[in-house]
Structures are given as structure tokens and as C-alpha cells.
Motif scaffolding. Structure first.
Motif, mmCIF file in Angstrom:
data_model
loop_
_atom_site.group_PDB
_atom_site.id
_atom_site.type_symbol
_atom_site.label_atom_id
_atom_site.label_comp_id
_atom_site.label_asym_id
_atom_site.label_seq_id
_atom_site.Cartn_x
_atom_site.Cartn_y
_atom_site.Cartn_z
ATOM 1 N N ALA A 123 -21.828 -4.221 -9.215
ATOM 2 C CA ALA A 123 -22.342 -4.856 -7.987
ATOM 3 C C ALA A 123 -22.553 -3.788 -6.905
ATOM 4 O O ALA A 123 -23.575 -3.783 -6.207
ATOM 5 C CB ALA A 123 -21.371 -5.929 -7.525
ATOM 6 N N ARG A 124 -21.593 -2.880 -6.802
ATOM 7 C CA ARG A 124 -21.734 -1.818 -5.791
ATOM 8 C C ARG A 124 -22.918 -0.910 -6.101
ATOM 9 O O ARG A 124 -23.706 -0.546 -5.211
ATOM 10 C CB ARG A 124 -20.466 -0.948 -5.770
ATOM 11 C CG ARG A 124 -19.338 -1.524 -4.987
ATOM 12 C CD ARG A 124 -18.233 -0.506 -4.824
ATOM 13 N NE ARG A 124 -18.403 0.314 -3.634
ATOM 14 C CZ ARG A 124 -17.582 1.296 -3.280
ATOM 15 N NH1 ARG A 124 -16.540 1.585 -4.045
ATOM 16 N NH2 ARG A 124 -17.785 2.000 -2.187
ATOM 17 N N ARG A 178 -25.560 -1.618 -7.758
ATOM 18 C CA ARG A 178 -26.830 -2.335 -7.557
ATOM 19 C C ARG A 178 -27.208 -2.347 -6.079
ATOM 20 O O ARG A 178 -28.359 -2.148 -5.722
ATOM 21 C CB ARG A 178 -26.728 -3.769 -8.096
ATOM 22 C CG ARG A 178 -26.789 -3.759 -9.600
ATOM 23 C CD ARG A 178 -26.972 -5.108 -10.237
ATOM 24 N NE ARG A 178 -26.951 -4.900 -11.681
ATOM 25 C CZ ARG A 178 -26.022 -5.358 -12.515
ATOM 26 N NH1 ARG A 178 -25.046 -6.099 -12.061
ATOM 27 N NH2 ARG A 178 -26.073 -5.073 -13.792
ATOM 28 N N LYS A 179 -26.182 -2.559 -5.268
ATOM 29 C CA LYS A 179 -26.421 -2.568 -3.826
ATOM 30 C C LYS A 179 -26.908 -1.193 -3.381
ATOM 31 O O LYS A 179 -27.887 -1.047 -2.657
ATOM 32 C CB LYS A 179 -25.111 -2.918 -3.117
ATOM 33 C CG LYS A 179 -25.308 -3.735 -1.885
ATOM 34 C CD LYS A 179 -24.025 -4.371 -1.452
ATOM 35 C CE LYS A 179 -23.946 -4.297 0.057
ATOM 36 N NZ LYS A 179 -22.609 -4.478 0.548
ATOM 37 N N CYS A 180 -26.213 -0.189 -3.891
ATOM 38 C CA CYS A 180 -26.528 1.190 -3.515
ATOM 39 C C CYS A 180 -27.924 1.585 -4.011
ATOM 40 O O CYS A 180 -28.678 2.265 -3.332
ATOM 41 C CB CYS A 180 -25.449 2.087 -4.125
ATOM 42 S SG CYS A 180 -25.563 3.775 -3.653
ATOM 43 N N ALA A 182 -30.412 -0.199 -4.287
ATOM 44 C CA ALA A 182 -31.467 -0.869 -3.520
ATOM 45 C C ALA A 182 -31.581 -0.308 -2.106
ATOM 46 O O ALA A 182 -32.514 -0.606 -1.380
ATOM 47 C CB ALA A 182 -31.183 -2.361 -3.454
ATOM 48 N N SER A 183 -30.603 0.518 -1.723
ATOM 49 C CA SER A 183 -30.604 1.006 -0.343
ATOM 50 C C SER A 183 -31.472 2.255 -0.201
ATOM 51 O O SER A 183 -31.693 2.984 -1.155
ATOM 52 C CB SER A 183 -29.179 1.337 0.085
ATOM 53 O OG SER A 183 -28.765 2.477 -0.625
#
Ligand code: AMP
Ligand code: ZN
Length: 474
Positions: free
Chosen positions: A333-334, A336-338, A340-341
Motif C-alpha cells: 500500500a505504501r 503504491r502510494k509512493c 503515484a506521487s
């Protein structure tokens, strides 16, 4: 590093080299369930190990043709059908279905073929093989009308189990009910019909009867994979007499080396004892699900220890599996977030795949899953640290996600995402629910098969039927 495995035949780690290299698939045979009751999770340890092996070979670029037999005729299935007062096929069908359901829950890839011993095609093949063995003097019909393999005539008998035949002779113990045999170690190829068999019988040149368990695997592997196969697997309890007998039968007929690599997994234990039906110390997959665990958690718990090391099953072990998976989920999850940033931070973390001892290398080393998972969790620790310190950019995060995608083709441990069930499958599932309510089990089984053909698995839980996409299907 070359791929290598511990070969039970030589008791050594050997480099994996195909006998006839070239663009042909690996021929792999795995002994499947005896369908007289629901398989327990000890059996599934063996199947999960074989799944890991197949998936790793595929990750390394091989194509694998895998056959897993279904033993649907032997003493226990016949006894079970008799006690239940139903025909053999009907009795075994429920356990075949349960096997596929549980294998789906554990995300085990489907084999290419699941031959059943009672299929007339294979019975014919068994009869052919037994005839050939008799004509070579390797088998004989005894006074009880059964046909036995003559182990004294096969000099290699005992090589797989590293078993000294003379010791067997020297004990001189011959059980009363084995008086028909020439040697105590001679095993049945064809069992003459007796009353207890009821209507379970096939015609043969030696009179009505049924095949012995060992010849079933020799005949089915030869029929589907040819005279010589690359890999043969099972649990260690299969080594003797089952696999020893398979070698004697197959090589006795063809004169060619039957199997190149024999791989056996150690047992799943409970309180230090083998998990076994006969000991009553077993759990089934639904038993574990009923306790609130998922198939993914059980898969992890069965997978995480090297296949040649006995594994003690405990509920603490299941909780550890849950915690490990939660760490993987959070990490993904982390990432994926990263990924996308839009981050301008420099990349100080190590790039995925650049480590000297990678996940795949560990698995090349006789499927060293503990080392492979150790490497995964070390990577998780390092990348989490990089993300904590804002040192991970989107490109690196994506590289790690790609790496995960690659290793997850072997692990298959990602959390289930909600997938939309196609209308056709949903309708069949509804019809099956209706059939079950009407206790029309035949119809319900047919509908399950239709659902399965569409790539979906239906599982009956206490909260109703659940549909999951079948692992390994398109
Ligand atoms: P069976 O249905 O008894 O023929 O067993 C099917 C497969 O499960 C075989 O490969 C066995 O060697 C394996 N097996 C049985 N019990 C265990 C256990 N406790 N742990 C691991 N494998 C097992
Ligand atoms: Zn077998």
C-alpha cells in the motif's frame, strides 16, 4: 547460480539439467489425493510444495506439464463406499470436489491433467503393463489369483529408499495372509476380486479384479507424460513402497530410467507427530477457515518453511502468517502510494533486483523459501526505512512493485481484490444454491463443474456459497 535440487534417488543436491534439452516442457508427475475422505492440511503441505516448485520453474522460463492423479480405487475408497451404501464413483466424487475446492482456496495452480485411476483408458494401460511384466518374468499370478511384482528379479529394487532387500528376507516374517506371495516384499499389481469389493471390478486376463495402488501411477504417468519423466514428487511417506514400486514397474516394462529427479517433502506435524487421518490429529482446510483464517494465510503458513524440514502446525504459526502478510500488505500500500506521487527526492535505496543474493537465487538453491522470504522481509525493512526518510521516488517505488509482481507469480500471496463475478457465473451459482436447497446434489455438482469450466471456484461456507477466481485460469 544454476538451479539445483536434492534428489532423493542420489541423496545429493544435483544441478537441474533436462535429459533432452530443447524447447520442450518439463514433465512433472505429482501423486495426488486418495479420495476416501477430505484431504487434510498435511496433504496440502505436499501440494503447496509442488505448486511452489512448478511456479519457480515457470519463473525461470520453463514450461511445465504437470499431471496429478486422483486415486479413486483402492481399499479405503471401496470400504468407504460400501459403508456409505453408495456406488464407488458417487462416494469419491464428493471428495474430488472438496479437493479442488480446497486447492483453489490455497491458490494451488491446477495441473494440466487429473487422471482418475478408474478411467477405463488407464485400466487398459495398467493391464498392458502387468502383462508385459509377467512376460518378462517380473510378475506372477499367485494361488489367490492376484498378480504380484517379483522384487527379487529387479536388482534395483530398494535403490530409491536406500533399502537393503536382504534385511527384509532375513527377518523371515511372513504374515499369514501373505502366504501366496513368493517373497514378503512382493507387492500386488492386480488384486483378485473378492466379495468385499462388491461391484468394483474390471475384467482382466487374470480374472475379475482391480489394480494395485502403485501400478495406477506408473500407468497414468506413462500414458500422459511418456516413458521417462523429469520430476516426480510426493511426501516422504510415498518413497517406500509407493515410489520404489513405481520405479520397478515402469523400468521393468520399458528398460529406461523412469524419473530423473525425485523430490519429496517432509511432513506437516502436530505436536511432533505426522498429521495423519489414522492418528486423528488432523485439520482440513475448512477447519482452518472456520477458525477465522483465510486460505491465503494458510498458504503462507504451509509455504514458509523449507520443504525438506518438518513443519509443526500450530495456531501461533497461523497468527505469525497473518502478521507477515499484514506487513506485506502495508508495504505494498505504501509503495503504491509512493509510486503515484510526484517526488523529487533522490533515490538512495537499493534498486530492486540489484542485490547479490536475490529471491530467485534462493529458490534456485533447492527451493530455499526461508532464505527467499528472509530476503523479501529485509527488502521490506529497507524500503520502508527509505520511505520513512522520504528517500524513495516514484520510479524506485514502481521498480519495487514490478519486482513484487514478479516474485508474486511464485508466492501468490497478494490480498484478494474484489473482482466482479460475471453474470453467467453468478446465475449458475444461484441455480446451484437452489439445487442445494432442494438437496439435489447431482445437479449441484454439475453446476459446480460448469462454474469451474468458466474459471471460477465455488466454496460453501457457513455464510453461504462464495465465488473466487480459480488460480491458474485465464
Ligand atoms: P494420500 O492421500 O495419503 O495418498 O496422500 C497424498 C499426499 O500427501 C502424498 O504425497 C503424501 O505423501 C502427502 N502427505 C500425507 N500426509 C502428509 C503430512 N502430514 N505432511 C506432508 N505431506 C503429507
Ligand atoms: Zn503415486
Amino acid at each position: 547460480m544454476a538451479l539445483r535440487f536434492f534428489n532423493t534417488y542420489s541423496r545429493e543436491i544435483e544441478e537441474f539439467e533436462l535429459r533432452n534439452p530443447g524447447a520442450r516442457p518439463i514433465r512433472m508427475y505429482t501423486c495426488g489425493p486418495t479420495v476416501y475422505s477430505r484431504a487434510h492440511i498435511g496433504n496440502f503441505r505436499a501440494y503447496v510444495f509442488e505448486d511452489l516448485l512448478q511456479r519457480h520453474l515457470e519463473l525461470r522460463g520453463y514450461k511445465v506439464d504437470r499431471v496429478m492423479n486422483i486415486t479413486d480405487v483402492e481399499d479405503k475408497t471401496i470400504r468407504g463406499a460400501r459403508e456409505a451404501g453408495v456406488p464407488l464413483q458417487k462416494f469419491t466424487k464428493q471428495f474430488k470436489n472438496a479437493f479442488f475446492e480446497d486447492a483453489g482456496t490455497l491458490r494451488i495452480k491446477r495441473a494440466d491433467e487429473y487422471p482418475a485411476a478408474t478411467d477405463q483408458r488407464y485400466i487398459d494401460r495398467m493391464i498392458e503393463m502387468i502383462s508385459a511384466l509377467i512376460s518378462k518374468g517380473l510378475a506372477y499370478q499367485a494361488d489367490d489369483k492376484s498378480v504380484y511384482f517379483r522384487i527379487n528379479k529387479f536388482p534395483d529394487y530398494g535403490k530409491l529408499a536406500h533399502f537393503d532387500l536382504t534385511q527384509l528376507q532375513s527377518t523371515g516374517r511372513v504374515k499369514h495372509d501373505e502366504y501366496d506371495k513368493e517373497h514378503i516384499g512382493d507387492f500386488a499389481l492386480w488384486k483378485a476380486w473378492d466379495e468385499a469389493d462388491g461391484d468394483v471390478k474390471w475384467d482382466s486376463p487374470w480374472g475379475p479384479g482391480r489394480p494395485g495402488w502403485h501400478i495406477e501411477c506408473s500407468a497414468m504417468s506413462m500414458a500422459l507424460l511418456g516413458d521417462q519423466i523429469d520430476i516426480h514428487c510426493g511426501g516422504v511417506d510415498n518413497i517406500f513402497p509407493h515410489h520404489e514400486a513405481e520405479i520397478a514397474q515402469s523400468e521393468g516394462v520399458t528398460g529406461k530410467k523412469f524419473v530423473q529427479y525425485w523430490l519429496h517433502c517432509a511432513h506437516l506435524l502436530v505436536d511432533g507427530q505426522k498429521m495423519a487421518k489414522s492418528l486423528g490429529n488432523f485439520y482440513t482446510v475448512p477447519d482452518v477457515l472456520t477458525k477465522g483464517y483465510t486460505g491465503r494465510e494458510l498458504r503462507y503458513a504451509l509455504l514458509r518453511v523449507h520443504y525438506r524440514v518438518p513443519l509443526n502446525f500450530t495456531w501461533e504459526g497461523m497468527n505469525e502468517a497473518r502478521e507477515s502478510l499484514a506487513r506485506i500488505d502495508e508495504w505494498l500500500a505504501r509503495l503504491r502510494k509512493c509510486s503515484a506521487s510526484v517526488s523529487l527526492a533522490g533515490t538512495k535505496d537499493r534498486q530492486a533486483g540489484s542485490m547479490p543474493y536475490t529471491f530467485e537465487d534462493a529458490l534456485d538453491d533447492d527451493l530455499n523459501i526461508s532464505a527467499a522470504l528472509g530476503f523479501l522481509f529485509e527488502s521490506i525493512r529497507e524500503t520502508n526505512r527509505a520511505m520513512d526518510q522520504n528517500e524513495m521516488d516514484a520510479i524506485s517505488a514502481n521498480a519495487w512493485l514490478d519486482w513484487w509482481k514478479r516474485i508474486n507469480t511464485v508466492l501468490d500471496l497478494e490480498a484478494e481484490i474484489d473482482v466482479t463475478v460475471p453474470e453467467e457465473v453468478a446465475q449458475l451459482a444461484q441455480q446451484r444454491e437452489n439445487a442445494r436447497r432442494e438437496k439435489n446434489w447431482k445437479r449441484s455438482d454439475e453446476l459446480r463443474d460448469q462454474i469451474s469450466a468458466l474459471g471460477w471456484e465455488v466454496r460453501d461456507t457457513k455464510d453461504g456459497s462464495k465465488l473466487t477466481r480459480r488460480t491458474g485460469s485465464a
